[in-house]
Design an enzyme around this catalytic site. Sequence first.
Site, PDB file in Angstrom:
ATOM      1  N   GLY A   1      15.965  54.100  67.648  1.00  0.00           N
ATOM      2  CA  GLY A   1      16.616  54.881  68.383  1.00  0.00           C
ATOM      3  C   GLY A   1      16.646  54.544  69.905  1.00  0.00           C
TER       4      GLY A   1
ATOM      5  N   LYS B   1      25.054  62.068  47.662  1.00  0.00           N
ATOM      6  CA  LYS B   1      25.259  62.033  49.107  1.00  0.00           C
ATOM      7  C   LYS B   1      26.051  63.197  49.541  1.00  0.00           C
ATOM      8  CE  LYS B   1      26.963  57.870  50.586  1.00  0.00           C
ATOM      9  NZ  LYS B   1      26.305  57.219  51.622  1.00  0.00           N
TER      10      LYS B   1
ATOM     11  N   ARG C   1      23.410  53.940  56.639  1.00  0.00           N
ATOM     12  CA  ARG C   1      23.811  54.674  55.457  1.00  0.00           C
ATOM     13  C   ARG C   1      25.304  54.570  55.222  1.00  0.00           C
ATOM     14  NH1 ARG C   1      20.587  57.194  51.978  1.00  0.00           N
ATOM     15  NH2 ARG C   1      18.649  56.991  52.860  1.00  0.00           N
ATOM     16  N   LEU C   2      26.079  54.204  54.476  1.00  0.00           N
ATOM     17  CA  LEU C   2      27.453  54.568  54.466  1.00  0.00           C
ATOM     18  C   LEU C   2      27.667  56.290  54.547  1.00  0.00           C
ATOM     19  CD1 LEU C   2      28.771  52.200  51.873  1.00  0.00           C
ATOM     20  CD2 LEU C   2      29.123  52.038  54.127  1.00  0.00           C
ATOM     21  N   ILE C   3      28.831  56.331  55.430  1.00  0.00           N
ATOM     22  CA  ILE C   3      29.232  57.743  55.561  1.00  0.00           C
ATOM     23  C   ILE C   3      30.142  58.125  54.272  1.00  0.00           C
ATOM     24  CG2 ILE C   3      30.600  59.402  56.896  1.00  0.00           C
ATOM     25  CD1 ILE C   3      28.002  58.413  58.435  1.00  0.00           C
TER      26      ILE C   3
ATOM     27  N   ASN D   1      30.858  53.923  64.971  1.00  0.00           N
ATOM     28  CA  ASN D   1      29.701  52.756  64.630  1.00  0.00           C
ATOM     29  C   ASN D   1      29.496  51.727  65.752  1.00  0.00           C
ATOM     30  OD1 ASN D   1      27.592  52.133  63.238  1.00  0.00           O
ATOM     31  ND2 ASN D   1      28.634  50.764  62.303  1.00  0.00           N
TER      32      ASN D   1
ATOM     33  N   HIS E   1      27.710  48.075  65.688  1.00  0.00           N
ATOM     34  CA  HIS E   1      27.216  46.897  64.876  1.00  0.00           C
ATOM     35  C   HIS E   1      27.075  45.672  65.650  1.00  0.00           C
ATOM     36  CE1 HIS E   1      26.755  44.960  61.128  1.00  0.00           C
ATOM     37  NE2 HIS E   1      27.079  44.102  61.416  1.00  0.00           N
TER      38      HIS E   1
HETATM   39  C1  GAR Z   1      21.280  48.247  66.941  1.00  0.00           C
HETATM   40  O1  GAR Z   1      21.183  46.961  67.113  1.00  0.00           O
HETATM   41  C2  GAR Z   1      22.440  48.650  66.135  1.00  0.00           C
HETATM   42  O2  GAR Z   1      23.435  48.035  66.434  1.00  0.00           O
HETATM   43  C3  GAR Z   1      22.214  48.472  64.658  1.00  0.00           C
HETATM   44  O3  GAR Z   1      21.125  48.904  64.431  1.00  0.00           O
HETATM   45  C4  GAR Z   1      20.117  48.794  65.694  1.00  0.00           C
HETATM   46  C5  GAR Z   1      19.580  50.048  65.854  1.00  0.00           C
HETATM   47  O4  GAR Z   1      18.703  49.906  67.004  1.00  0.00           O
HETATM   48  N1  GAR Z   1      23.148  48.836  63.849  1.00  0.00           N
HETATM   49  C6  GAR Z   1      23.582  48.322  62.476  1.00  0.00           C
HETATM   50  O5  GAR Z   1      22.985  47.241  61.984  1.00  0.00           O
HETATM   51  C7  GAR Z   1      24.546  49.225  61.851  1.00  0.00           C
HETATM   52  N2  GAR Z   1      25.121  48.362  60.608  1.00  0.00           N
HETATM   53  P1  GAR Z   1      17.970  51.108  67.812  1.00  0.00           P
HETATM   54  O6  GAR Z   1      17.453  52.122  66.598  1.00  0.00           O
HETATM   55  O7  GAR Z   1      17.033  50.719  68.710  1.00  0.00           O
HETATM   56  O8  GAR Z   1      19.129  51.790  68.309  1.00  0.00           O
END
Ligand code: GAR
Length: 195
Positions: free
Chosen positions: A12, A65, A91-93, A107, A109
């Site tokens: 988070g 889901k 998770r996929l929405i 989102n 990524h």
């Molecule tokens: C982030 O780097 C985000 O870009 C990635 O998860 C991490 C969460 O970090 N998201 C994905 O890979 C989505 N496919 P955090 O919990 O420290 O924010």
Amino acid sequence: MKKAAVFASGNGSNFQAIVDAAKSGGLAADISLLVSDREKAYAAERAKAEGIPAFVFHPKQYETKAAFEREILSALKAKGVEWIFLAGYMRLIGPTLLEAYEQRIVNLHPSLLPAFPGKDAVKQAMDAGATETGISVHFVDAGMDTGPIIAQKPISIEKSDTLDSLTEKIHRAEHSFYPYVLQKIIEEKAKVVPK
Ligand code: GAR
């Protein structure tokens, strides 16, 4: 002030960056709810420390889901949430939320999509021997990291980079880029669809 929920499955740190931006005025949103699919997600601790309500659910306790997304939807509606920001929600929405929040789910990524979608995107880039990766912010559709791209930021991969150092670099960039882009999205949408 737009009401938003953040969905997070893990540490988070991006949830925290969004909350911090909202507190400092960089993001004109009221972060009204954290949604997490993992009880032990550190994001839930962060929400508690910030006094932000959390809806934490256990996917395995539901048959489908759609069943858990209906409960998420009730929690979102109860808080008057208008925007959903995914921040490490793994998770996929499904259609239940996609239909209720059309063009209002965003989102983050850790790659330059369409390269390296899905899990472990940073490792995928390292393993492929890429010299550049980055971060993408996009609207969410039914696919895996396939929705329309809103903004991207490239990040170079140096020979000396390890998975840890690159992950760290990407996180640092995400923490300023994501709230900044979210603010732009909210502003733009307000012009097109006054609400
Ligand atoms: C982030 O780097 C985000 O870009 C990635 O998860 C991490 C969460 O970090 N998201 C994905 O890979 C989505 N496919 P955090 O919990 O420290 O924010």
